[in-house]
Design an enzyme around this catalytic site. Structure first.
Site, PDB file in Angstrom:
ATOM      1  N   SER A 167      15.666   2.401  20.125  1.00 40.50           N
ATOM      2  CA  SER A 167      16.015   3.827  20.206  1.00 40.50           C
ATOM      3  C   SER A 167      17.216   4.174  19.325  1.00 40.50           C
ATOM      4  O   SER A 167      17.332   5.304  18.847  1.00 40.50           O
ATOM      5  CB  SER A 167      16.286   4.231  21.656  1.00 40.50           C
ATOM      6  OG  SER A 167      17.324   3.457  22.215  1.00 40.50           O
ATOM      7  N   HIS A 180      22.408   4.995  20.945  1.00 37.06           N
ATOM      8  CA  HIS A 180      22.003   6.257  20.318  1.00 37.06           C
ATOM      9  C   HIS A 180      23.120   6.827  19.454  1.00 37.06           C
ATOM     10  O   HIS A 180      22.904   7.221  18.305  1.00 37.06           O
ATOM     11  CB  HIS A 180      21.627   7.277  21.396  1.00 37.06           C
ATOM     12  CG  HIS A 180      20.511   6.835  22.288  1.00 37.06           C
ATOM     13  ND1 HIS A 180      20.189   7.490  23.460  1.00 37.06           N
ATOM     14  CD2 HIS A 180      19.636   5.805  22.177  1.00 37.06           C
ATOM     15  CE1 HIS A 180      19.163   6.890  24.029  1.00 37.06           C
ATOM     16  NE2 HIS A 180      18.813   5.858  23.282  1.00 37.06           N
TER      17      HIS A 180
END
Length: 212
Positions: free
Chosen positions: A128, A181
């Site tokens: 991610s 992230h």
């Protein structure tokens, strides 16, 4: 002159087509590798996560920066990353292999270092951080390049996928790694800054025109 412009236009179309084909092959191949690793990891009862997942602030955890995006907690985790990874990666690849590798590499490194420095205790896995990195690169590069086409693409992508940016917030991210992230996004912004044209002349020169 008309013939020269026509040849140049045909050459540009061929170049974009070649990059598109290359992007599909590279991103499709990369995601296929992730699925192969997921199958092996499942058969080994997730032992790969324990061995190669990223452990924050541990000396040997620095090496895990190279491997943790290749592993996932489960199949659903991988599926949630696979499609946006292909979409965003493909769009970045249209600007060329050098741009793609730079954006991917900075996202990978930024994500890993941020998790290693400020990540929560335990083991972090997942791609991610790369997804957020490639997405952030697509959002900001047009402003650094002064490219209205890239800015327009950024606006469309933000309208379609902008909600994922909530994953940058600690209070919203929940059980996922907001540090991965944030680091991936920060790394890609640094990549966009590094890849920006050095001056206006370089931006307008035919040999330096970027893809979409």
């Amino acid at each position: 002159m008309a013939k020269m412009l026509g040849d140049r236009s045909a050459g540009e179309r061929q170049g974009i087509a070649a990059r598109a084909k290359g992007g599909l092959l590279v991103l499709g191949g990369f995601v296929a590798v992730l699925f192969v690793i997921e199958v092996i990891n499942f058969l080994l009862t997730r032992s790969l996560n324990r061995t190669f997942g990223l452990r924050p602030r541990s000396a040997d955890g620095l090496l895990d920066i190279l491997t943790f995006p290749l592993l996932h907690a489960n199949l659903n985790h991988l599926l949630s990353n696979a499609l946006p990874l292909i979409i965003f990666g493909f769009l970045v690849f249209l600007s060329g292999i050098r741009v793609f590798l730079t954006a991917l590499g900075f996202s990978w490194l930024g994500s890993g270092l941020t998790v290693w420095l400020i990540g929560d205790p335990g083991v972090t896995v997942g791609a991610s951080g790369l997804v957020f990195g490639l997405f952030a690169f697509l959002l900001v590069r047009g402003f650094f390049n002064s490219s209205w086409k890239q800015i327009l693409l950024a606006v469309v992508l933000f309208m379609l996928y902008g909600s994922i940016l909530f994953g940058l917030l600690p209070t919203v991210a929940g059980f996922v790694s907001w540090q991965a992230h944030l680091g991936g996004a920060a790394g890609s912004v640094a990549a966009a800054l590094l890849l920006r044209p050095r001056n206006r002349t370089a931006t307008l020169a035919p040999g330096n025109r970027s893809g979409i």
